[in-house]
Write a protein that holds these residues in place. Structure first.
Motif, PDB file in Angstrom:
ATOM      1  N   THR A   7      13.982   2.946  52.553  1.00 44.98           N
ATOM      2  CA  THR A   7      13.980   2.842  51.097  1.00 44.98           C
ATOM      3  C   THR A   7      15.052   3.745  50.501  1.00 44.98           C
ATOM      4  O   THR A   7      15.717   3.375  49.527  1.00 44.98           O
ATOM      5  N   ILE A   8      15.233   4.922  51.083  1.00 46.90           N
ATOM      6  CA  ILE A   8      16.269   5.819  50.562  1.00 46.90           C
ATOM      7  C   ILE A   8      17.647   5.214  50.806  1.00 46.90           C
ATOM      8  O   ILE A   8      18.525   5.270  49.944  1.00 46.90           O
ATOM      9  N   SER A  12      18.264   2.013  50.926  1.00 49.92           N
ATOM     10  CA  SER A  12      18.394   0.952  49.920  1.00 49.92           C
ATOM     11  C   SER A  12      18.739   1.540  48.568  1.00 49.92           C
ATOM     12  O   SER A  12      19.586   1.011  47.839  1.00 49.92           O
ATOM     13  N   ALA A  13      18.065   2.628  48.216  1.00 48.93           N
ATOM     14  CA  ALA A  13      18.307   3.252  46.920  1.00 48.93           C
ATOM     15  C   ALA A  13      19.763   3.695  46.810  1.00 48.93           C
ATOM     16  O   ALA A  13      20.406   3.503  45.775  1.00 48.93           O
ATOM     17  N   ALA A  14      20.291   4.271  47.872  1.00 52.56           N
ATOM     18  CA  ALA A  14      21.685   4.695  47.844  1.00 52.56           C
ATOM     19  C   ALA A  14      22.594   3.474  47.711  1.00 52.56           C
ATOM     20  O   ALA A  14      23.571   3.495  46.964  1.00 52.56           O
ATOM     21  N   GLU A  15      22.235   2.415  48.418  1.00 56.62           N
ATOM     22  CA  GLU A  15      23.052   1.198  48.366  1.00 56.62           C
ATOM     23  C   GLU A  15      23.087   0.592  46.967  1.00 56.62           C
ATOM     24  O   GLU A  15      24.151   0.248  46.473  1.00 56.62           O
ATOM     25  N   VAL A  16      21.903   0.464  46.344  1.00 55.28           N
ATOM     26  CA  VAL A  16      21.901  -0.182  45.025  1.00 55.28           C
ATOM     27  C   VAL A  16      22.538   0.708  43.969  1.00 55.28           C
ATOM     28  O   VAL A  16      22.881   0.226  42.898  1.00 55.28           O
ATOM     29  N   HIS A  17      22.703   1.986  44.257  1.00 57.85           N
ATOM     30  CA  HIS A  17      23.395   2.822  43.292  1.00 57.85           C
ATOM     31  C   HIS A  17      24.863   2.989  43.645  1.00 57.85           C
ATOM     32  O   HIS A  17      25.533   3.896  43.153  1.00 57.85           O
ATOM     33  N   GLY A  18      25.329   2.144  44.554  1.00 54.61           N
ATOM     34  CA  GLY A  18      26.775   2.011  44.739  1.00 54.61           C
ATOM     35  C   GLY A  18      27.389   2.743  45.922  1.00 54.61           C
ATOM     36  O   GLY A  18      28.609   2.854  45.993  1.00 54.61           O
ATOM     37  N   ALA A  19      26.558   3.243  46.861  1.00 51.67           N
ATOM     38  CA  ALA A  19      27.131   3.983  47.977  1.00 51.67           C
ATOM     39  C   ALA A  19      27.886   3.056  48.926  1.00 51.67           C
ATOM     40  O   ALA A  19      27.402   1.979  49.259  1.00 51.67           O
ATOM     41  N   GLN A  48      29.790   6.706  52.438  1.00 55.70           N
ATOM     42  CA  GLN A  48      28.915   7.547  51.610  1.00 55.70           C
ATOM     43  C   GLN A  48      27.477   7.494  52.119  1.00 55.70           C
ATOM     44  O   GLN A  48      26.756   8.495  52.071  1.00 55.70           O
ATOM     45  N   ARG A  82      27.411   9.872  55.047  1.00 62.24           N
ATOM     46  CA  ARG A  82      27.522  11.283  54.687  1.00 62.24           C
ATOM     47  C   ARG A  82      26.350  11.766  53.840  1.00 62.24           C
ATOM     48  O   ARG A  82      25.819  12.852  54.056  1.00 62.24           O
ATOM     49  N   ASP A  83      25.937  10.956  52.874  1.00 63.84           N
ATOM     50  CA  ASP A  83      24.939  11.426  51.915  1.00 63.84           C
ATOM     51  C   ASP A  83      23.506  11.063  52.282  1.00 63.84           C
ATOM     52  O   ASP A  83      22.567  11.602  51.706  1.00 63.84           O
ATOM     53  N   VAL A  84      23.318  10.121  53.191  1.00 65.50           N
ATOM     54  CA  VAL A  84      21.957   9.732  53.543  1.00 65.50           C
ATOM     55  C   VAL A  84      21.672   9.937  55.036  1.00 65.50           C
ATOM     56  O   VAL A  84      20.794  10.705  55.412  1.00 65.50           O
ATOM     57  N   ALA A 117      19.475  13.049  56.493  1.00 65.57           N
ATOM     58  CA  ALA A 117      18.145  12.618  56.909  1.00 65.57           C
ATOM     59  C   ALA A 117      17.910  12.911  58.388  1.00 65.57           C
ATOM     60  O   ALA A 117      16.787  13.209  58.801  1.00 65.57           O
ATOM     61  N   LEU A 156      18.545  -6.787  48.391  1.00 60.24           N
ATOM     62  CA  LEU A 156      18.049  -6.014  49.529  1.00 60.24           C
ATOM     63  C   LEU A 156      17.232  -6.887  50.477  1.00 60.24           C
ATOM     64  O   LEU A 156      16.883  -6.483  51.575  1.00 60.24           O
ATOM     65  N   PRO A 184      23.581  -5.804  47.442  1.00 60.05           N
ATOM     66  CA  PRO A 184      23.509  -4.975  46.238  1.00 60.05           C
ATOM     67  C   PRO A 184      24.860  -4.950  45.522  1.00 60.05           C
ATOM     68  O   PRO A 184      25.891  -5.100  46.158  1.00 60.05           O
ATOM     69  N   ARG A 231      23.649  -4.142  39.182  1.00 57.73           N
ATOM     70  CA  ARG A 231      22.178  -4.066  39.219  1.00 57.73           C
ATOM     71  C   ARG A 231      21.716  -2.717  39.774  1.00 57.73           C
ATOM     72  O   ARG A 231      22.229  -2.278  40.806  1.00 57.73           O
ATOM     73  N   PHE A 291      12.701   2.329  42.284  1.00 58.61           N
ATOM     74  CA  PHE A 291      11.778   1.937  43.340  1.00 58.61           C
ATOM     75  C   PHE A 291      10.363   2.432  43.090  1.00 58.61           C
ATOM     76  O   PHE A 291      10.155   3.512  42.537  1.00 58.61           O
ATOM     77  N   ALA A 322      12.025   6.924  46.109  1.00 60.49           N
ATOM     78  CA  ALA A 322      13.188   6.894  47.001  1.00 60.49           C
ATOM     79  C   ALA A 322      14.284   7.861  46.576  1.00 60.49           C
ATOM     80  O   ALA A 322      15.458   7.530  46.555  1.00 60.49           O
ATOM     81  N   MET A 350      16.581  11.302  47.197  1.00 59.63           N
ATOM     82  CA  MET A 350      17.091  11.950  48.389  1.00 59.63           C
ATOM     83  C   MET A 350      16.564  13.376  48.427  1.00 59.63           C
ATOM     84  O   MET A 350      16.924  14.194  47.576  1.00 59.63           O
ATOM     85  N   TRP A 403      17.285  15.833  50.071  1.00 65.24           N
ATOM     86  CA  TRP A 403      18.281  16.884  50.307  1.00 65.24           C
ATOM     87  C   TRP A 403      19.200  17.084  49.116  1.00 65.24           C
ATOM     88  O   TRP A 403      20.115  17.873  49.178  1.00 65.24           O
ATOM     89  N   PHE A 416      24.122  10.662  41.475  1.00 62.24           N
ATOM     90  CA  PHE A 416      24.586  10.043  42.725  1.00 62.24           C
ATOM     91  C   PHE A 416      25.399   8.762  42.501  1.00 62.24           C
ATOM     92  O   PHE A 416      26.475   8.587  43.070  1.00 62.24           O
ATOM     93  N   CYS A 419      29.270   8.004  43.457  1.00 62.50           N
ATOM     94  CA  CYS A 419      29.683   6.899  44.323  1.00 62.50           C
ATOM     95  C   CYS A 419      30.790   6.076  43.684  1.00 62.50           C
ATOM     96  O   CYS A 419      31.642   5.519  44.362  1.00 62.50           O
TER      97      CYS A 419
END
Ligand SMILES: Nc1ncnc2c1ncn2[C@@H]1O[C@H](COP(=O)(O)OP(=O)(O)OP(=O)(O)O)[C@@H](O)[C@H]1O
Ligand SMILES: [Mg+2]
Lengths: 269, 273
Positions: A167-168, A170-177, A181, A184-186, A190, B65, B83, B87, B91, B95, B97, B99, B108, B112
């Motif tokens: 899920t994290i 996915s969250a990074a992906e939908v926010h444009g990673a 990225q 590096r960031d996930v 993790a 997704l 994705p 959009r 979640f 979800a 991070m 860290w 974030f 990006c």
């Protein structure tokens, strides 16, 4: 139990509080029993186990005049250098390969079968071959240490990467990673707890393997001191060298722990 | 604010005969069965339905997704292939991070996109204030309450200013008061900066208050039971001119609420049989 953990983590200012009061007490009791058993009670003969005095004299001897070809500083430095070098190279390559296999199914398919085949071979079983290849010098030891530390680094890094929360990601992906990225960031943060678990096991393996390799044959080092002391029937020196290994192992583990806390500030508090 | 192209109001999101089967073809579990739904540009659609009826699955497909077993999911007439920056998703499980600090989590998406640090700072500051997270900028998620974590997750999605906002029970972890504030804030935000919102909720009141249309879903298999228009009622009864607690007292509001409740109850009864 929970209290012990809390006590161990406290003491932010200055040195971390490693030993509790109870721990110190039991340590002193063991020292006392040792002195009694080898001294007044005479339960163990000096040829089997040294008295505190023997131990002390051996310490003085190796520090001032040297033993088995060098002073304590030379011997310790020799071993420490090999361990650190082997560990750093093994961590870099091990974590690297673990990440590669975790991120690329193709790389995993390609490499994992070979890795699974080599993995069950105990590091010590490599010593004879390493000596044939590289002789009794440092190269053979570095090779064996590298192998010993490499395996747990790879396995734990791979496990860490596989366990990343979907899920994290996915969250990074939908926010444009982008892919880099995401890594590096996930993925890396993790996997970091598992990576450090691997590194701790690796470090342990480094010391075990180094001492064993030096016992088999070495010109210098703490294992060489142990071997020579055994041939000389010098229990005081044997025990002294063992204590040195213990202190070196604990010291390097503590350093790694400090690095771990620095690397993962979010796991604190 | 509104670019010329957004003036047209074709469907922003379209689900066409979307089915989703989990597992293999024979013994598969039908999570969604031929769902047809279109969401117009700048429309606010709320989805309600019993647990397991496929709400999250539907939304994940709009986000790119997850993909339908059959049927098409289109965003602006284009098949969703993954994705995209247009959009953003809030979640159900936050979800965040673990860290990253609150500020870095919120910023974030901007990072990006390669936004300048000064811009990231400015935008994150704005949402930290809006979400009432001042004083927690440098905290890590595990140091926050569930409600605060949820607000960070919402801020993270608001911060990228997406055309389409997909929200999966975004206020579920909030206390009643904060929830009211957030609902009003969301209405406010949509007015200042209109966008398309798909909003999943278990709260019928929330759906009636926020949505232009309410999609009521049923399960076994997951499907749309009814789509209710709320927008015309809101406009004619002038809900927008009143504070939320007064709207919720209006007869028009309670009538609508009861209607949705009944539908939900019926779907539960029919699936139990
Ligand atoms: N990856 C998966 N594999 C198998 N079954 C799944 C998977 N994801 C979801 N399902 C099933 O699909 C159905 C719909 O799931 P979904 O998460 O969309 O429900 P939901 O409507 O969001 O429920 P809730 O209100 O509890 O969040 C559920 O019955 C679930 O068990
Ligand atoms: Mg759900």
């Amino acid at each position: 139990m929970a209290q012990a953990v809390r006590a161990g983590r406290r003491g932010r200012a200055g040195m971390p509080q490693v030993v509790s009061r109870g721990g110190l007490l039991s340590f002193l009791v063991v020292l006392g029993l040792w002195a009694l058993a080898t001294g007044p009670l005479d339960l163990v003969g000096p040829a089997r186990f040294p008295s505190p005095a023997d131990f002390w004299q051996s310490g003085v001897q190796i520090v001032t005049r040297g033993y088995a070809g060098g002073t304590l500083l030379t011997q310790v430095w020799h071993s420490l250098r090999l361990v650190l070098f082997g560990f750093v190279v093994a961590s870099a390559t091990g974590v690297g390969l673990g990440l590669l296999m975790g991120l690329s199914p193709r790389a995993e398919k390609l490499i994992n079968p070979t890795f699974l085949l080599l993995r069950p071979i105990p590091p010590l079983a490599w010593i004879p071959l390493a000596i044939l290849w590289f002789g009794l010098g440092d190269a053979a030891k570095i090779f064996v240490i590298w192998y010993a530390a490499f395996v747990p680094s790879v396995i734990n890094t791979l496990t860490g990467v596989r366990g990343v929360d979907r899920t994290i990601l996915s969250a990074a992906e939908v926010h444009g990673a982008s892919r880099s990225q995401l890594v590096r960031d996930v993925v890396i943060p993790a996997a970091l707890p598992m990576i450090f678990t691997g590194l701790r096991l690796s470090l342990q393996a480094c010391w075990t393997t180094l001492v064993a390799a030096e016992l088999v044959g070495a010109f210098f080092g703490i294992g060489r001191v142990l071997m020579t002391a055994s041939q000389d029937v010098n229990p005081g020196m044997i025990l002294f060298a063992m204590v040195c290994v213990a202190i070196l192992g604990a010291g390097t583990t503590w350093l790694l722990g400090t690095l771990e806390r620095r690397a993962m500030p979010w796991r604190q508090a | 604010m509104i670019s010329p192209s957004t003036a047209t109001s074709g469907p922003d999101i379209a689900f066409r005969k979307v089915s989703k089967v989990y597992g293999n073809a024979e013994g598969g579990f039908v999570a969604l069965d031929k769902v047809d739904l279109t969401v117009s540009r700048h429309e606010f659609v709320a989805i309600v339905g019993p647990s397991g009826c496929g709400k999250t699955t539907l939304m994940r497909m709009a986000a790119g997704l997850d993909f339908p077993t059959s049927g098409d999911v289109l965003v602006r007439d284009r098949q969703v292939e993954g994705p995209g920056p247009d959009r953003a998703v809030v979640f159900q499980q936050f979800a965040l991070m673990p860290w990253k600090t609150v500020r870095d989590n919120i910023g974030f998406g901007l990072k990006c996109r390669g936004a300048a640090p000064s811009e990231i700072k400015q935008v994150t500051d704005r949402y930290i204030t809006m979400m009432r997270l001042q004083g927690h900028e440098s905290a890590f998620p595990h140091q926050l309450s569930g409600g605060m974590q949820q607000r960070v997750a919402i801020a993270r999605s608001y911060a990228v200013d997406p055309d389409v906002l997909l929200m999966d029970e975004p206020f579920g972890a909030l206390d009643a008061q904060t929830r009211l504030v957030m609902q009003e804030e969301l209405v406010q935000l949509s007015r200042v900066n209109p966008r398309t919102v798909v909003f999943i909720t278990h709260s019928v009141e929330e759906a009636v208050f926020l949505a232009d249309r309410i999609v009521v879903m049923g399960r076994n298999p997951g499907r749309i039971v009814e789509i209710i228009d709320v927008k015309s009622l809101r406009l004619s009864e002038r809900w927008d001119e009143l504070p939320i607690e007064e709207v919720m007292d209006l007869e028009s509001f309670t009538h609508m609420r009861t209607r949705v409740w009944k539908l939900l109850k019926d779907t539960k009864r029919s699936t139990a049989a």
